[in-house]
Design a protein around this motif. Sequence first.
Motif, PDB file in Angstrom:
ATOM      1  N   GLU A   5     -23.043  24.960 -19.922  1.00 36.05           N
ATOM      2  CA  GLU A   5     -22.848  26.281 -20.523  1.00 36.05           C
ATOM      3  C   GLU A   5     -21.409  26.755 -20.319  1.00 36.05           C
ATOM      4  N   GLU A   6     -20.870  26.557 -19.108  1.00 32.24           N
ATOM      5  CA  GLU A   6     -19.485  26.944 -18.828  1.00 32.24           C
ATOM      6  C   GLU A   6     -18.517  26.217 -19.751  1.00 32.24           C
ATOM      7  N   THR A   7     -18.781  24.941 -19.961  1.00 31.71           N
ATOM      8  CA  THR A   7     -17.916  24.127 -20.810  1.00 31.71           C
ATOM      9  C   THR A   7     -17.943  24.612 -22.246  1.00 31.71           C
ATOM     10  N   SER A  10     -15.973  27.731 -22.721  1.00 35.78           N
ATOM     11  CA  SER A  10     -14.526  27.637 -22.471  1.00 35.78           C
ATOM     12  C   SER A  10     -13.741  26.925 -23.576  1.00 35.78           C
ATOM     13  N   ILE A  11     -14.425  26.258 -24.498  1.00 40.54           N
ATOM     14  CA  ILE A  11     -13.731  25.484 -25.538  1.00 40.54           C
ATOM     15  C   ILE A  11     -13.082  26.413 -26.560  1.00 40.54           C
ATOM     16  N   LYS A  12     -11.793  26.238 -26.752  1.00 41.01           N
ATOM     17  CA  LYS A  12     -11.037  27.006 -27.735  1.00 41.01           C
ATOM     18  C   LYS A  12     -10.576  26.064 -28.854  1.00 41.01           C
ATOM     19  N   PRO A  13     -10.375  26.582 -30.062  1.00 39.06           N
ATOM     20  CA  PRO A  13      -9.967  25.709 -31.175  1.00 39.06           C
ATOM     21  C   PRO A  13      -8.533  25.234 -31.042  1.00 39.06           C
ATOM     22  N   ALA A  14      -8.133  24.349 -31.926  1.00 38.66           N
ATOM     23  CA  ALA A  14      -6.750  23.868 -31.958  1.00 38.66           C
ATOM     24  C   ALA A  14      -5.794  25.038 -32.151  1.00 38.66           C
ATOM     25  N   ASN A  15      -4.607  24.903 -31.593  1.00 38.24           N
ATOM     26  CA  ASN A  15      -3.573  25.930 -31.725  1.00 38.24           C
ATOM     27  C   ASN A  15      -2.920  25.796 -33.100  1.00 38.24           C
ATOM     28  N   ASP A 160     -13.420  15.613 -16.534  1.00 37.51           N
ATOM     29  CA  ASP A 160     -12.714  16.571 -15.668  1.00 37.51           C
ATOM     30  C   ASP A 160     -11.895  15.834 -14.616  1.00 37.51           C
ATOM     31  N   ASN A 161     -12.496  14.836 -13.994  1.00 36.71           N
ATOM     32  CA  ASN A 161     -11.807  14.095 -12.934  1.00 36.71           C
ATOM     33  C   ASN A 161     -10.651  13.253 -13.479  1.00 36.71           C
ATOM     34  N   ALA A 254     -12.575  18.463 -24.971  1.00 34.96           N
ATOM     35  CA  ALA A 254     -12.243  19.692 -25.696  1.00 34.96           C
ATOM     36  C   ALA A 254     -11.947  20.825 -24.713  1.00 34.96           C
ATOM     37  N   LYS A 255     -12.746  20.932 -23.673  1.00 32.56           N
ATOM     38  CA  LYS A 255     -12.516  21.968 -22.662  1.00 32.56           C
ATOM     39  C   LYS A 255     -11.141  21.811 -22.023  1.00 32.56           C
TER      40      LYS A 255
END
Length: 359
Positions: A5-7, A10-15, A160-161, A254-255
């Motif tokens: 859910e956190e992930t 937190s995902i935002k689209p391309a800049n 993540d790692n 993506a995150k």
Amino acid sequence: MGLLEETLISIKPANKEVVEKAWNIIDGLTKPIGSLGELEEIAAKISGVTGKTYNKINKKSVVIMCSDNGVCEEGVSNNPQETTAIVTNNFTKGITGVCVLSQFANSDVTVVDVGIKSDINNPKVINKKVEYGTKNIAKEAAMTRIQAIQAIEAGIEVVDNLVKDGYDLLGTGEMGVGNTTTSAAVLSALSDFPVDVVVGKGSGLTEEQYVNKKMVVQRAIDINKPDKNDPIDVLSKVGGFDIAGICGCFLGAAKNRTPIVIDGFISSAAAVCACRLNPKVKDFLFPSHLSAEPGAEYMMKELGLSPMLNLRMRLGEGSGCPLAFNIIEAALHAMNNMATYEEAALNRSAYVDIREKKN
């Protein structure tokens, strides 16, 4: 709140602003506009991912999710199920297709046990085992919903790692006898594409075995009734731990705003699931090649993406990713090192000074 859910939150689209700046640079290079085709698209897309107009890859790895599938009981593969564990161990020896191609591309491989039927006592294999293989989808659900989420979160954790360790380009691979069957089931369930058009011969089935495989996929969908509007329900009922784990890899990339490459048919199924969970994930995906599996074309249609290559490959393992890595790095190298029309009119020493400031 759980990791999944956190992930997703937190995902935002391309800049888009940076993408526009990248295109302005690309269009100003000493070449006809658009003449580098997909290389230009790739370079601009990477800029949208990272938020930087000029990019260079420092470390890359193909993440290989390994697991077993209970549907093998139905005779959907010519390979014995023990092959999954054997090939998983062989990944750590550097002798498989994806390994040698990764060596050529100066890429690492990251091997993960997310659901192999046996214990893998190999320190080079990351243990994220959810269960000792899935159930037979032709008779019951592959896994519980909780297990599906565990497998997805395993993929997120691995990415993540890797990002913490400095990896800035990732690929996705898999190993699991029977996983073209589960992938076809996932695609058909999510998209309503008929089983007849998405099921392939996988590991080289006879015509009789191929007919049986299609019936098995249809039976799995009929018995489990996966909800097409709920990707986790689809994964849990007719998917596999490897597909769920790769889905997590896409979400994690993506995150972390890290470009990630899709290999072939199986990882494409995972990509469809990830995009259904959060459509913004698409901005971070780079398909490598069009698999020879017949359902691969439908996967790309579902994703709305175009693969870089069509080499009639169907090995899996993530073998298309190192090839795509080379293309991505070539695209970035061209953008970073070609002169603009303005620079090309200067003398060589002035051009070098300007280029050094950019880099």
